[in-house]
Design an enzyme around this catalytic site. Structure first.
Site, PDB file in Angstrom:
ATOM      1  N   HIS A   1     -10.447   0.806   1.662  1.00 29.75           N
ATOM      2  CA  HIS A   1     -10.253   1.854   2.679  1.00 29.75           C
ATOM      3  C   HIS A   1     -11.614   2.061   3.316  1.00 29.75           C
ATOM      4  O   HIS A   1     -12.542   2.524   2.667  1.00 29.75           O
ATOM      5  CB  HIS A   1      -9.745   3.142   2.030  1.00 29.75           C
ATOM      6  CG  HIS A   1      -9.646   4.319   2.968  1.00 29.75           C
ATOM      7  ND1 HIS A   1      -8.545   5.139   3.015  1.00 29.75           N
ATOM      8  CD2 HIS A   1     -10.505   4.806   3.906  1.00 29.75           C
ATOM      9  CE1 HIS A   1      -8.732   6.087   3.947  1.00 29.75           C
ATOM     10  NE2 HIS A   1      -9.926   5.906   4.492  1.00 29.75           N
TER      11      HIS A   1
ATOM     12  N   LEU B   1       2.320   6.693  -5.112  1.00 33.92           N
ATOM     13  CA  LEU B   1       3.514   7.232  -5.773  1.00 33.92           C
ATOM     14  C   LEU B   1       3.204   8.498  -6.566  1.00 33.92           C
ATOM     15  O   LEU B   1       4.088   9.107  -7.140  1.00 33.92           O
ATOM     16  CB  LEU B   1       4.170   6.165  -6.658  1.00 33.92           C
ATOM     17  CG  LEU B   1       4.650   4.902  -5.893  1.00 33.92           C
ATOM     18  CD1 LEU B   1       5.385   3.959  -6.833  1.00 33.92           C
ATOM     19  CD2 LEU B   1       5.527   5.257  -4.701  1.00 33.92           C
ATOM     20  N   ARG B   2       1.935   8.901  -6.611  1.00 32.99           N
ATOM     21  CA  ARG B   2       1.503  10.238  -7.074  1.00 32.99           C
ATOM     22  C   ARG B   2       1.640  10.512  -8.557  1.00 32.99           C
ATOM     23  O   ARG B   2       1.199  11.554  -9.026  1.00 32.99           O
ATOM     24  CB  ARG B   2       2.235  11.343  -6.305  1.00 32.99           C
ATOM     25  CG  ARG B   2       2.118  11.270  -4.788  1.00 32.99           C
ATOM     26  CD  ARG B   2       0.683  11.249  -4.322  1.00 32.99           C
ATOM     27  NE  ARG B   2       0.579  11.473  -2.872  1.00 32.99           N
ATOM     28  CZ  ARG B   2      -0.495  11.158  -2.164  1.00 32.99           C
ATOM     29  NH1 ARG B   2      -1.545  10.595  -2.744  1.00 32.99           N
ATOM     30  NH2 ARG B   2      -0.538  11.393  -0.871  1.00 32.99           N
TER      31      ARG B   2
ATOM     32  N   ASP C   1       1.187   2.752   3.663  1.00 38.49           N
ATOM     33  CA  ASP C   1       0.305   3.834   3.190  1.00 38.49           C
ATOM     34  C   ASP C   1       1.142   5.099   2.928  1.00 38.49           C
ATOM     35  O   ASP C   1       0.705   6.215   3.200  1.00 38.49           O
ATOM     36  CB  ASP C   1      -0.825   4.110   4.193  1.00 38.49           C
ATOM     37  CG  ASP C   1      -1.892   5.046   3.627  1.00 38.49           C
ATOM     38  OD1 ASP C   1      -1.888   5.304   2.409  1.00 38.49           O
ATOM     39  OD2 ASP C   1      -2.723   5.538   4.418  1.00 38.49           O
TER      40      ASP C   1
ATOM     41  N   HIS D   1       0.829  -1.208   0.000  1.00 34.59           N
ATOM     42  CA  HIS D   1       0.000   0.000   0.000  1.00 34.59           C
ATOM     43  C   HIS D   1       0.865   1.259   0.000  1.00 34.59           C
ATOM     44  O   HIS D   1       1.301   1.717   1.044  1.00 34.59           O
ATOM     45  CB  HIS D   1      -0.909  -0.020   1.245  1.00 34.59           C
ATOM     46  CG  HIS D   1      -1.932   1.074   1.265  1.00 34.59           C
ATOM     47  ND1 HIS D   1      -3.086   0.968   1.986  1.00 34.59           N
ATOM     48  CD2 HIS D   1      -1.975   2.298   0.683  1.00 34.59           C
ATOM     49  CE1 HIS D   1      -3.800   2.076   1.854  1.00 34.59           C
ATOM     50  NE2 HIS D   1      -3.132   2.900   1.061  1.00 34.59           N
TER      51      HIS D   1
END
Ligand SMILES: [Zn+2]
Length: 427
Positions: free
Chosen positions: A179, A63-64, A305, A60
């Protein structure tokens, strides 16, 4: 190239290989494990006094890229992962655009291949654009290389869609990663609902917002037979719900993150927005529940996360800053510091939750294992070496960690992927 790792203390949570041994790596695979291996043509790593185990797997991370490269890129994230001892990370699809097409999955894989860090395994979105209205083509996403499905970042509120998604995911042999937070209950609130939110006179995210959805999703897993994985579990009651459904034989697994067994909501009073994360840091009783869940095996995996943000974003006031903290370069040490050094868990039990189990949940057979014939994905670390976290030294582009300035025990020395050294500690 041949690589000989000499005199390391092997930890293998699965096969039970243990003790001080040598490992010979040939053609990217573990060729021989034994005592006093001689191979004059091999490059030698002296691992005496160090621990050697399968490379860590983080199921999890964020990496944007694409869309938020100012926070992190696939390349910087993959290198940060390697520095943290990870040989594989699974990245969430809440980018811009969302990773919800085979082309998107391919883009992540192509970028990752150029990064020179850990492997990056793409997770594809459950719903189109993570809007919670329409399911994606899971067969095509899997064929492109998606390892799992998740709308993490924008959790699925529509139970009917999630039910359909689970039925279809089950057919494709993909795990749904959930989530769990009820959007209406948590809105954009910054902290746990409780003592700290009252003290700060701001609305909070109640524990029940998480627990309701853990219960909902567990019941859907029971009904559909699909494999469900609960992300970043943070309350004692959530752990209890998962425990109950596991006992019934439901295909449910869960992860937690170092922040949830290290910090309580009080950290927000000390660190402000740096301690803002979703779900929020909770109470001491919740931390105890998480520890209990880790010890008895209810919690299957430790993930990070990893959620990079820019310094400017995290400098905003608590109620306006984005949620999330990075974790790739502190996860192993934070886990050893909180779980191993106080004697709460064995090294093997911790490493199982950071290697083979997350790989299994993501259906990557053979990964996260250290055995003869397995891929030579390894981490070599000193479990006892103390160091002070200095975010300026991170390979991640981001600095938003609540561990800054803290002393942790456990230092990564080498990370090896397919027999290649992808990280070596600077002398
Ligand atoms: Zn999340």
């Amino acid at each position: 190239m041949k690589l000989l790792i000499r005199q390391g203390r092997l930890v293998d949570p699965v096969g039970g290989i243990g003790g001080v041994l040598d490992i010979l790596i040939e053609d990217g695979k573990v060729a021989v494990i034994g005592s006093d291996i001689r191979e004059p043509s091999a490059r030698v790593i002296d691992a005496s006094g160090l621990t050697v185990c399968a490379g860590l797997v983080d199921m999890h991370v964020h990496l944007r890229e694409p869309g938020f490269e100012y926070k992190e890129t696939i390349a910087s994230g993959a290198r940060a992962a390697a520095a943290g001892g990870f040989t594989a990370v699974a990245c969430m699809p809440n980018t811009r655009p969302t990773i919800d097409t085979p082309e998107g999955v391919s883009f992540v894989k192509e970028r990752a291949a150029l990064a020179g860090g850990a492997q990056v395994w793409p997770i594809a979105a459950v719903s189109k654009g993570q809007r919670g209205q329409e399911v994606n083509d899971y067969e095509a996403l899997k064929a492109a290389g998606a390892v799992a499905l998740s709308d993490d970042g924008v959790p699925v509120q529509n139970a009917n869609l999630l039910r359909d998604a689970m039925i279809l995911a089950h057919r494709q042999g993909l795990t749904v990663l959930s989530h769990c937070e009820d959007a209406d209950m948590v809105q954009n609130f910054a902290v746990n609902e409780g003592r700290v939110s009252r003290q700060l006179r701001i609305p909070g995210r109640p524990a029940i917002a998480e627990e309701l959805q853990v219960m909902r999703d567990a019941m859907l897993a029971e009904e559909t037979g699909a494999a469900l994985h609960i992300c970043h579990i943070s309350t004692a009651k959530s752990v209890a719900i998962v425990r109950r459904f596991k006992r019934k034989g439901v295909a449910i697994t869960c992860e937690t993150c170092p922040q949830y067994f290290t910090f309580t909501e009080d950290e927000v009073l000390r660190q402000g927005a740096l301690a803002r994360v979703n779900p929020p840091l909770r109470t001491p009783a919740d931390v105890d529940g998480i520890l209990e869940g880790l010890k008895d095996g209810t919690i299957d995996a430790i993930a990070t996360d990893h959620a990079p943000h820019s310094a400017e974003e995290k400098a905003r006031p608590l109620t306006e800053a984005p949620s999330g903290m990075i974790g790739l370069e502190t996860a192993l040490a934070a886990s050893l510091t909180a779980l191993y050094h106080p004697g709460a868990m064995s090294l093997s039990d911790i490493l199982r939750r950071m290697t083979v189990t997350p790989a299994c949940i993501l259906r990557m057979p053979g990964k996260g294992r250290l055995a003869i014939g397995s891929d030579a994905d390894l981490v070599i670390f000193d479990p006892d070496e103390a160091w002070t976290v200095d975010p300026e030294r991170f390979l991640s582009q981001a600095r938003n960690t609540p561990f800054a300035g803290k002393q942790l025990k456990g230092k990564v020395k080498y990370t090896i992927l397919g027999g290649e050294i992808i990280y070596k500690e600077e002398a």
